[in-house]
Design a protein around this motif. Structure first.
Motif, PDB file in Angstrom:
ATOM      1  N   MET A 208       2.825   3.849   7.817  1.00  0.00           N
ATOM      2  CA  MET A 208       2.107   5.084   7.446  1.00  0.00           C
ATOM      3  C   MET A 208       0.850   5.112   8.297  1.00  0.00           C
ATOM      4  N   PRO A 209       0.217   6.270   8.457  1.00  0.00           N
ATOM      5  CA  PRO A 209      -1.030   6.293   9.218  1.00  0.00           C
ATOM      6  C   PRO A 209      -2.080   5.400   8.559  1.00  0.00           C
ATOM      7  N   PHE A 210      -2.912   4.792   9.369  1.00  0.00           N
ATOM      8  CA  PHE A 210      -3.974   3.915   8.866  1.00  0.00           C
ATOM      9  C   PHE A 210      -5.307   4.434   9.405  1.00  0.00           C
ATOM     10  N   TYR A 211      -6.216   4.738   8.487  1.00  0.00           N
ATOM     11  CA  TYR A 211      -7.531   5.268   8.853  1.00  0.00           C
ATOM     12  C   TYR A 211      -8.573   4.200   8.546  1.00  0.00           C
ATOM     13  N   HIS A 212      -9.077   3.573   9.569  1.00  0.00           N
ATOM     14  CA  HIS A 212     -10.020   2.451   9.416  1.00  0.00           C
ATOM     15  C   HIS A 212     -11.446   2.956   9.665  1.00  0.00           C
ATOM     16  N   PHE A 213     -12.219   3.016   8.617  1.00  0.00           N
ATOM     17  CA  PHE A 213     -13.629   3.439   8.708  1.00  0.00           C
ATOM     18  C   PHE A 213     -14.532   2.210   8.694  1.00  0.00           C
TER      19      PHE A 213
ATOM     20  N   LEU B 135     -21.902   2.306   1.033  1.00  0.00           N
ATOM     21  CA  LEU B 135     -22.949   3.128   1.663  1.00  0.00           C
ATOM     22  C   LEU B 135     -22.653   4.624   1.565  1.00  0.00           C
ATOM     23  N   ILE B 136     -21.419   4.971   1.262  1.00  0.00           N
ATOM     24  CA  ILE B 136     -21.068   6.395   1.148  1.00  0.00           C
ATOM     25  C   ILE B 136     -20.480   6.679  -0.235  1.00  0.00           C
ATOM     26  N   ARG B 137     -21.012   5.968  -1.219  1.00  0.00           N
ATOM     27  CA  ARG B 137     -20.465   6.017  -2.576  1.00  0.00           C
ATOM     28  C   ARG B 137     -20.238   7.445  -3.084  1.00  0.00           C
ATOM     29  N   GLU B 138     -21.177   8.356  -2.757  1.00  0.00           N
ATOM     30  CA  GLU B 138     -21.077   9.744  -3.256  1.00  0.00           C
ATOM     31  C   GLU B 138     -19.807  10.437  -2.768  1.00  0.00           C
ATOM     32  N   LEU B 139     -19.273   9.986  -1.634  1.00  0.00           N
ATOM     33  CA  LEU B 139     -18.135  10.679  -1.034  1.00  0.00           C
ATOM     34  C   LEU B 139     -16.791  10.039  -1.383  1.00  0.00           C
ATOM     35  N   LEU B 140     -16.842   8.896  -2.020  1.00  0.00           N
ATOM     36  CA  LEU B 140     -15.589   8.186  -2.281  1.00  0.00           C
ATOM     37  C   LEU B 140     -14.777   8.910  -3.351  1.00  0.00           C
ATOM     38  N   PRO B 141     -13.470   8.937  -3.200  1.00  0.00           N
ATOM     39  CA  PRO B 141     -12.630   9.539  -4.239  1.00  0.00           C
ATOM     40  C   PRO B 141     -12.781   8.758  -5.543  1.00  0.00           C
ATOM     41  N   GLU B 142     -12.621   9.445  -6.652  1.00  0.00           N
ATOM     42  CA  GLU B 142     -12.716   8.768  -7.950  1.00  0.00           C
ATOM     43  C   GLU B 142     -11.688   7.665  -8.056  1.00  0.00           C
TER      44      GLU B 142
ATOM     45  N   GLU C 165      -2.185  11.592   3.922  1.00  0.00           N
ATOM     46  CA  GLU C 165      -0.930  10.876   3.670  1.00  0.00           C
ATOM     47  C   GLU C 165      -0.914   9.458   4.225  1.00  0.00           C
ATOM     48  N   GLY C 166      -2.067   8.972   4.636  1.00  0.00           N
ATOM     49  CA  GLY C 166      -2.110   7.600   5.136  1.00  0.00           C
ATOM     50  C   GLY C 166      -2.893   6.700   4.203  1.00  0.00           C
ATOM     51  N   LEU C 167      -3.101   5.471   4.644  1.00  0.00           N
ATOM     52  CA  LEU C 167      -3.970   4.546   3.919  1.00  0.00           C
ATOM     53  C   LEU C 167      -5.355   4.593   4.563  1.00  0.00           C
ATOM     54  N   SER C 168      -6.375   4.884   3.751  1.00  0.00           N
ATOM     55  CA  SER C 168      -7.751   4.822   4.236  1.00  0.00           C
ATOM     56  C   SER C 168      -8.380   3.515   3.796  1.00  0.00           C
ATOM     57  N   LEU C 169      -9.146   2.913   4.694  1.00  0.00           N
ATOM     58  CA  LEU C 169      -9.900   1.708   4.349  1.00  0.00           C
ATOM     59  C   LEU C 169     -11.315   1.885   4.894  1.00  0.00           C
ATOM     60  N   VAL C 170     -12.306   1.641   4.047  1.00  0.00           N
ATOM     61  CA  VAL C 170     -13.699   1.887   4.432  1.00  0.00           C
ATOM     62  C   VAL C 170     -14.511   0.603   4.337  1.00  0.00           C
ATOM     63  N   GLU C 171     -14.843   0.021   5.489  1.00  0.00           N
ATOM     64  CA  GLU C 171     -15.777  -1.110   5.472  1.00  0.00           C
ATOM     65  C   GLU C 171     -17.177  -0.576   5.162  1.00  0.00           C
ATOM     66  N   TRP C 172     -17.926  -1.280   4.340  1.00  0.00           N
ATOM     67  CA  TRP C 172     -19.250  -0.848   3.893  1.00  0.00           C
ATOM     68  C   TRP C 172     -19.171   0.426   3.050  1.00  0.00           C
ATOM     69  N   GLY C 173     -18.075   0.581   2.322  1.00  0.00           N
ATOM     70  CA  GLY C 173     -17.846   1.818   1.585  1.00  0.00           C
ATOM     71  C   GLY C 173     -18.927   2.147   0.565  1.00  0.00           C
TER      72      GLY C 173
ATOM     73  N   ALA D 115       0.834  -1.211   0.000  1.00  0.00           N
ATOM     74  CA  ALA D 115       0.000   0.000   0.000  1.00  0.00           C
ATOM     75  C   ALA D 115       0.864   1.254   0.000  1.00  0.00           C
ATOM     76  N   ARG D 116       0.359   2.290  -0.672  1.00  0.00           N
ATOM     77  CA  ARG D 116       1.080   3.558  -0.720  1.00  0.00           C
ATOM     78  C   ARG D 116       0.256   4.650  -0.037  1.00  0.00           C
ATOM     79  N   PRO D 117       0.935   5.654   0.511  1.00  0.00           N
ATOM     80  CA  PRO D 117       0.225   6.754   1.196  1.00  0.00           C
ATOM     81  C   PRO D 117      -0.806   7.404   0.274  1.00  0.00           C
ATOM     82  N   GLY D 118      -1.964   7.695   0.812  1.00  0.00           N
ATOM     83  CA  GLY D 118      -3.005   8.375   0.049  1.00  0.00           C
ATOM     84  C   GLY D 118      -3.963   7.435  -0.657  1.00  0.00           C
ATOM     85  N   GLU D 119      -3.694   6.138  -0.612  1.00  0.00           N
ATOM     86  CA  GLU D 119      -4.619   5.193  -1.245  1.00  0.00           C
ATOM     87  C   GLU D 119      -5.895   5.058  -0.407  1.00  0.00           C
ATOM     88  N   VAL D 120      -6.986   4.707  -1.088  1.00  0.00           N
ATOM     89  CA  VAL D 120      -8.265   4.469  -0.417  1.00  0.00           C
ATOM     90  C   VAL D 120      -8.767   3.089  -0.840  1.00  0.00           C
TER      91      VAL D 120
END
Ligand code: ADP
Ligand code: MG
Length: 142
Positions: free
Chosen positions: A71-76, A109-116, A99-107, A22-27
């Motif tokens: 790297m920072p890990f953001y677990h949603f 559900l927030i499709r409108e907000l997800l990065p392209e 600058e961290g890795l974001s991971l969204v369980e049930w992502g 994984a690289r920083p900034g990935e979702v």
């Protein structure tokens, strides 16, 4: 990429391998029903980032931040989200575009907000192939 796993350990190992690269900034967006293995996969990701503290689902907080890995890990986990404003309130953009890795369980559900630009990981059961069988589809979207 499609992977098949036959145990939680295999799903964990797949997550770990992806966490290593994984690289920083990935979702990473995890899609799949309750109990399919999203959190198991996430625990593998965390291991792959060299995070040693235990990962639980952030049921009451939407996001849990881990700073100890490479790297920072953001677990949603947005399963219980009421409306998208809750995402605004926690400042989700700072995570998704940070600058961290974001991971969204049930992502989904927030499709409108997800990065392209994101990686969608869909986990599915197929009971014909056994109780512990999972089909894991990894797709880069942009
Ligand atoms: P979710 O986060 O998607 O709701 P969890 O990861 O919390 O699901 O739970 C998945 C459950 O399924 C665990 O009890 C795990 O042991 C079990 N399991 C059985 N087979 C697998 C597999 N191949 N991959 C992942 N989990 C599996
Ligand atoms: Mg979960």
């Amino acid at each position: 990429m499609i992977k098949e796993t036959f145990s939680p350990e295999e799903t964990f190992a797949l997550g770990e391998a992806m966490g290593r690269t994984a690289r920083p900034g990935e979702v990473y967006v995890l899609i799949g029903d309750l109990g399919v293995g999203k959190t198991v996969f996430t625990q593998g990701i965390a291991r792959g980032l060299d995070i040693t503290e235990p990962i639980a689902s952030p049921t009451f907080t939407i996001v849990q931040v881990y700073e100890e890995g490479r790297m920072p890990f953001y677990h949603f986990d947005v399963y219980r989200i009421g409306d998208l404003e809750e995402m605004e309130e926690i400042g989700y953009e700072d995570y998704f575009y940070g600058e961290g890795l974001s991971l969204v369980e049930w992502g989904d559900l927030i499709r409108e907000l997800l990065p392209e630009r994101r990686t969608e990981i869909t986990i599915e059961k197929d009971l014909d192939k056994g109780f512990d069988y999972r089909k894991i589809t990894v797709k880069e979207v942009s």
